[in-house]
Design a protein around this motif. Structure first.
Motif, PDB file in Angstrom:
ATOM      1  N   ALA A   1      -7.940 -18.065 -17.578  1.00  0.00           N
ATOM      2  CA  ALA A   1      -8.613 -17.159 -18.512  1.00  0.00           C
ATOM      3  C   ALA A   1      -8.123 -17.408 -19.827  1.00  0.00           C
ATOM      4  O   ALA A   1      -8.773 -17.428 -20.935  1.00  0.00           O
ATOM      5  CB  ALA A   1      -8.212 -15.701 -18.277  1.00  0.00           C
ATOM      6  N   LEU A   2      -6.728 -17.411 -20.203  1.00  0.00           N
ATOM      7  CA  LEU A   2      -6.397 -17.895 -21.354  1.00  0.00           C
ATOM      8  C   LEU A   2      -6.816 -19.274 -22.110  1.00  0.00           C
ATOM      9  O   LEU A   2      -7.306 -19.526 -23.118  1.00  0.00           O
ATOM     10  CB  LEU A   2      -4.859 -18.124 -21.453  1.00  0.00           C
ATOM     11  CG  LEU A   2      -3.962 -17.148 -21.172  1.00  0.00           C
ATOM     12  CD1 LEU A   2      -2.535 -17.182 -20.754  1.00  0.00           C
ATOM     13  CD2 LEU A   2      -4.080 -15.857 -22.168  1.00  0.00           C
ATOM     14  N   ASP A   3      -6.850 -20.243 -20.910  1.00  0.00           N
ATOM     15  CA  ASP A   3      -7.348 -21.566 -21.317  1.00  0.00           C
ATOM     16  C   ASP A   3      -8.902 -21.567 -21.757  1.00  0.00           C
ATOM     17  O   ASP A   3      -9.134 -22.133 -22.523  1.00  0.00           O
ATOM     18  CB  ASP A   3      -7.240 -22.793 -20.423  1.00  0.00           C
ATOM     19  CG  ASP A   3      -5.835 -22.940 -20.031  1.00  0.00           C
ATOM     20  OD1 ASP A   3      -4.881 -22.786 -20.755  1.00  0.00           O
ATOM     21  OD2 ASP A   3      -5.414 -23.672 -18.884  1.00  0.00           O
TER      22      ASP A   3
ATOM     23  N   THR B   1     -10.657 -22.608 -25.255  1.00  0.00           N
ATOM     24  CA  THR B   1     -11.615 -23.564 -25.472  1.00  0.00           C
ATOM     25  C   THR B   1     -13.049 -23.002 -25.815  1.00  0.00           C
ATOM     26  O   THR B   1     -13.983 -23.820 -26.647  1.00  0.00           O
ATOM     27  CB  THR B   1     -11.984 -24.442 -24.402  1.00  0.00           C
ATOM     28  OG1 THR B   1     -12.188 -23.650 -23.194  1.00  0.00           O
ATOM     29  CG2 THR B   1     -10.636 -25.341 -24.109  1.00  0.00           C
ATOM     30  N   ALA B   2     -13.428 -21.847 -25.477  1.00  0.00           N
ATOM     31  CA  ALA B   2     -14.579 -21.229 -25.513  1.00  0.00           C
ATOM     32  C   ALA B   2     -14.780 -20.513 -26.951  1.00  0.00           C
ATOM     33  O   ALA B   2     -15.948 -19.891 -27.269  1.00  0.00           O
ATOM     34  CB  ALA B   2     -15.239 -20.568 -24.373  1.00  0.00           C
ATOM     35  N   ASP B   3     -13.554 -20.021 -27.399  1.00  0.00           N
ATOM     36  CA  ASP B   3     -13.642 -19.182 -28.731  1.00  0.00           C
ATOM     37  C   ASP B   3     -14.255 -17.809 -28.116  1.00  0.00           C
ATOM     38  O   ASP B   3     -14.630 -17.124 -29.262  1.00  0.00           O
ATOM     39  CB  ASP B   3     -14.072 -19.875 -29.804  1.00  0.00           C
ATOM     40  CG  ASP B   3     -13.691 -19.171 -31.101  1.00  0.00           C
ATOM     41  OD1 ASP B   3     -12.489 -18.924 -31.111  1.00  0.00           O
ATOM     42  OD2 ASP B   3     -14.298 -18.955 -32.077  1.00  0.00           O
ATOM     43  N   ARG B   4     -14.022 -17.217 -27.027  1.00  0.00           N
ATOM     44  CA  ARG B   4     -14.132 -15.949 -26.501  1.00  0.00           C
ATOM     45  C   ARG B   4     -13.506 -15.545 -25.168  1.00  0.00           C
ATOM     46  O   ARG B   4     -13.520 -16.684 -24.537  1.00  0.00           O
ATOM     47  CB  ARG B   4     -16.019 -15.841 -26.444  1.00  0.00           C
ATOM     48  CG  ARG B   4     -16.609 -16.529 -25.340  1.00  0.00           C
ATOM     49  CD  ARG B   4     -18.045 -16.592 -25.391  1.00  0.00           C
ATOM     50  NE  ARG B   4     -18.566 -17.263 -24.227  1.00  0.00           N
ATOM     51  CZ  ARG B   4     -18.749 -17.101 -22.928  1.00  0.00           C
ATOM     52  NH1 ARG B   4     -18.306 -15.965 -22.582  1.00  0.00           N
ATOM     53  NH2 ARG B   4     -19.492 -17.719 -22.382  1.00  0.00           N
TER      54      ARG B   4
ATOM     55  N   GLU C   1     -24.464 -12.127 -17.317  1.00  0.00           N
ATOM     56  CA  GLU C   1     -24.876 -11.529 -16.359  1.00  0.00           C
ATOM     57  C   GLU C   1     -24.644 -12.510 -15.177  1.00  0.00           C
ATOM     58  O   GLU C   1     -25.348 -13.472 -15.156  1.00  0.00           O
ATOM     59  CB  GLU C   1     -26.301 -10.787 -16.314  1.00  0.00           C
ATOM     60  CG  GLU C   1     -26.647  -9.889 -15.350  1.00  0.00           C
ATOM     61  CD  GLU C   1     -27.967  -9.251 -15.729  1.00  0.00           C
ATOM     62  OE1 GLU C   1     -28.409  -8.639 -14.813  1.00  0.00           O
ATOM     63  OE2 GLU C   1     -28.241  -9.093 -16.983  1.00  0.00           O
ATOM     64  N   GLY C   2     -24.144 -11.923 -14.120  1.00  0.00           N
ATOM     65  CA  GLY C   2     -23.758 -12.749 -13.040  1.00  0.00           C
ATOM     66  C   GLY C   2     -23.017 -13.847 -13.129  1.00  0.00           C
ATOM     67  O   GLY C   2     -22.723 -14.545 -12.252  1.00  0.00           O
ATOM     68  N   HIS C   3     -22.235 -14.130 -14.427  1.00  0.00           N
ATOM     69  CA  HIS C   3     -21.265 -15.112 -14.422  1.00  0.00           C
ATOM     70  C   HIS C   3     -19.946 -14.690 -15.085  1.00  0.00           C
ATOM     71  O   HIS C   3     -19.834 -14.486 -16.213  1.00  0.00           O
ATOM     72  CB  HIS C   3     -21.820 -16.167 -15.367  1.00  0.00           C
ATOM     73  CG  HIS C   3     -23.145 -16.613 -14.859  1.00  0.00           C
ATOM     74  ND1 HIS C   3     -23.253 -17.852 -13.819  1.00  0.00           N
ATOM     75  CD2 HIS C   3     -24.454 -16.554 -15.509  1.00  0.00           C
ATOM     76  CE1 HIS C   3     -24.394 -18.094 -13.885  1.00  0.00           C
ATOM     77  NE2 HIS C   3     -25.421 -17.138 -14.575  1.00  0.00           N
ATOM     78  N   PRO C   4     -18.951 -14.246 -14.339  1.00  0.00           N
ATOM     79  CA  PRO C   4     -17.914 -13.752 -14.553  1.00  0.00           C
ATOM     80  C   PRO C   4     -17.201 -14.698 -15.746  1.00  0.00           C
ATOM     81  O   PRO C   4     -16.363 -14.026 -16.525  1.00  0.00           O
ATOM     82  CB  PRO C   4     -17.121 -13.628 -13.410  1.00  0.00           C
ATOM     83  CG  PRO C   4     -17.961 -13.481 -12.656  1.00  0.00           C
ATOM     84  CD  PRO C   4     -19.340 -14.431 -12.645  1.00  0.00           C
ATOM     85  N   HIS C   5     -17.299 -15.735 -15.723  1.00  0.00           N
ATOM     86  CA  HIS C   5     -16.713 -16.635 -16.940  1.00  0.00           C
ATOM     87  C   HIS C   5     -17.701 -16.647 -18.258  1.00  0.00           C
ATOM     88  O   HIS C   5     -17.448 -17.378 -18.943  1.00  0.00           O
ATOM     89  CB  HIS C   5     -16.204 -18.057 -16.547  1.00  0.00           C
ATOM     90  CG  HIS C   5     -15.164 -18.097 -15.729  1.00  0.00           C
ATOM     91  ND1 HIS C   5     -13.997 -17.656 -16.452  1.00  0.00           N
ATOM     92  CD2 HIS C   5     -14.738 -18.312 -14.494  1.00  0.00           C
ATOM     93  CE1 HIS C   5     -13.019 -17.599 -15.557  1.00  0.00           C
ATOM     94  NE2 HIS C   5     -13.260 -18.316 -14.383  1.00  0.00           N
ATOM     95  N   GLY C   6     -18.827 -16.133 -18.103  1.00  0.00           N
ATOM     96  CA  GLY C   6     -19.809 -16.237 -19.155  1.00  0.00           C
ATOM     97  C   GLY C   6     -20.548 -17.361 -19.135  1.00  0.00           C
ATOM     98  O   GLY C   6     -21.000 -18.466 -19.725  1.00  0.00           O
TER      99      GLY C   6
END
Length: 157
Positions: free
Chosen positions: A128-130, A134-137, A152-157
């Motif tokens: 989650a930290l990484d 890298t995604a800046d969110r 939606e449907g994607h816990p990592h966005g």
């Protein structure tokens, strides 16, 4: 500082990040029966996290399982105890990764059950930290929130 949580049927592994949110380290293993609420509250009081990251176990295809529903229930429970945002993030293979790492270090699973739970929490939190760096969110979704169309449907966005 954030806390990371790996929800198991018997135990819950806990990890924490450093204040800068760069590195996750193991903290504790709490029994689900009896000490979860009080033990987690004590950890929140001690570490003062800004957020809690809970692993969401999905099937390899991304679908929900009985463990997914259990993790959602525990996350909602921890949100009431913690008083800070609780975020659900995809944790596929975190426990498998923790077991492999410990086996490579020469520890067997019977000796290391509580250590495996903590190691899985470290993997969940570090991922989650990484991702956030890298995604800046932040990854995943906050417990009680409705994900937007992009997440939606994607816990990592």
């Amino acid at each position: 500082m954030r806390l990371g949580v790996d929800v198991g049927k018997v135990r819950v592994g806990i990890a924490r990040s450093d204040p800068a949110g760069m590195l996750a380290t193991p903290v504790a293993t709490l029994a689900r029966a009896g000490e979860l609420d009080s033990g987690f509250r004590a950890l929140v009081d001690e570490h003062q996290p800004v957020e809690v990251v809970v692993g969401l176990p999905l099937s390899m295809s991304g679908g929900e399982t009985a463990s997914t529903a259990d993790a959602r229930e525990v996350a909602a429970r921890l949100a009431r105890v913690a008083g800070v945002p609780v975020r659900l993030v995809d944790e596929r293979l975190s426990t498998v990764g923790a077991q492999r790492s410990l086996q490579a270090a020469g520890r067997n699973s019977k000796q290391s059950r509580s250590v495996i739970d903590q190691a899985a929490a470290v993997i969940i939190l570090q991922h989650a930290l990484d991702f956030e760096r890298t995604a800046d969110r932040p990854p995943g979704v906050v417990v009680g929130s409705v994900p937007d169309d992009a997440e939606e449907g994607h816990p990592h966005g």
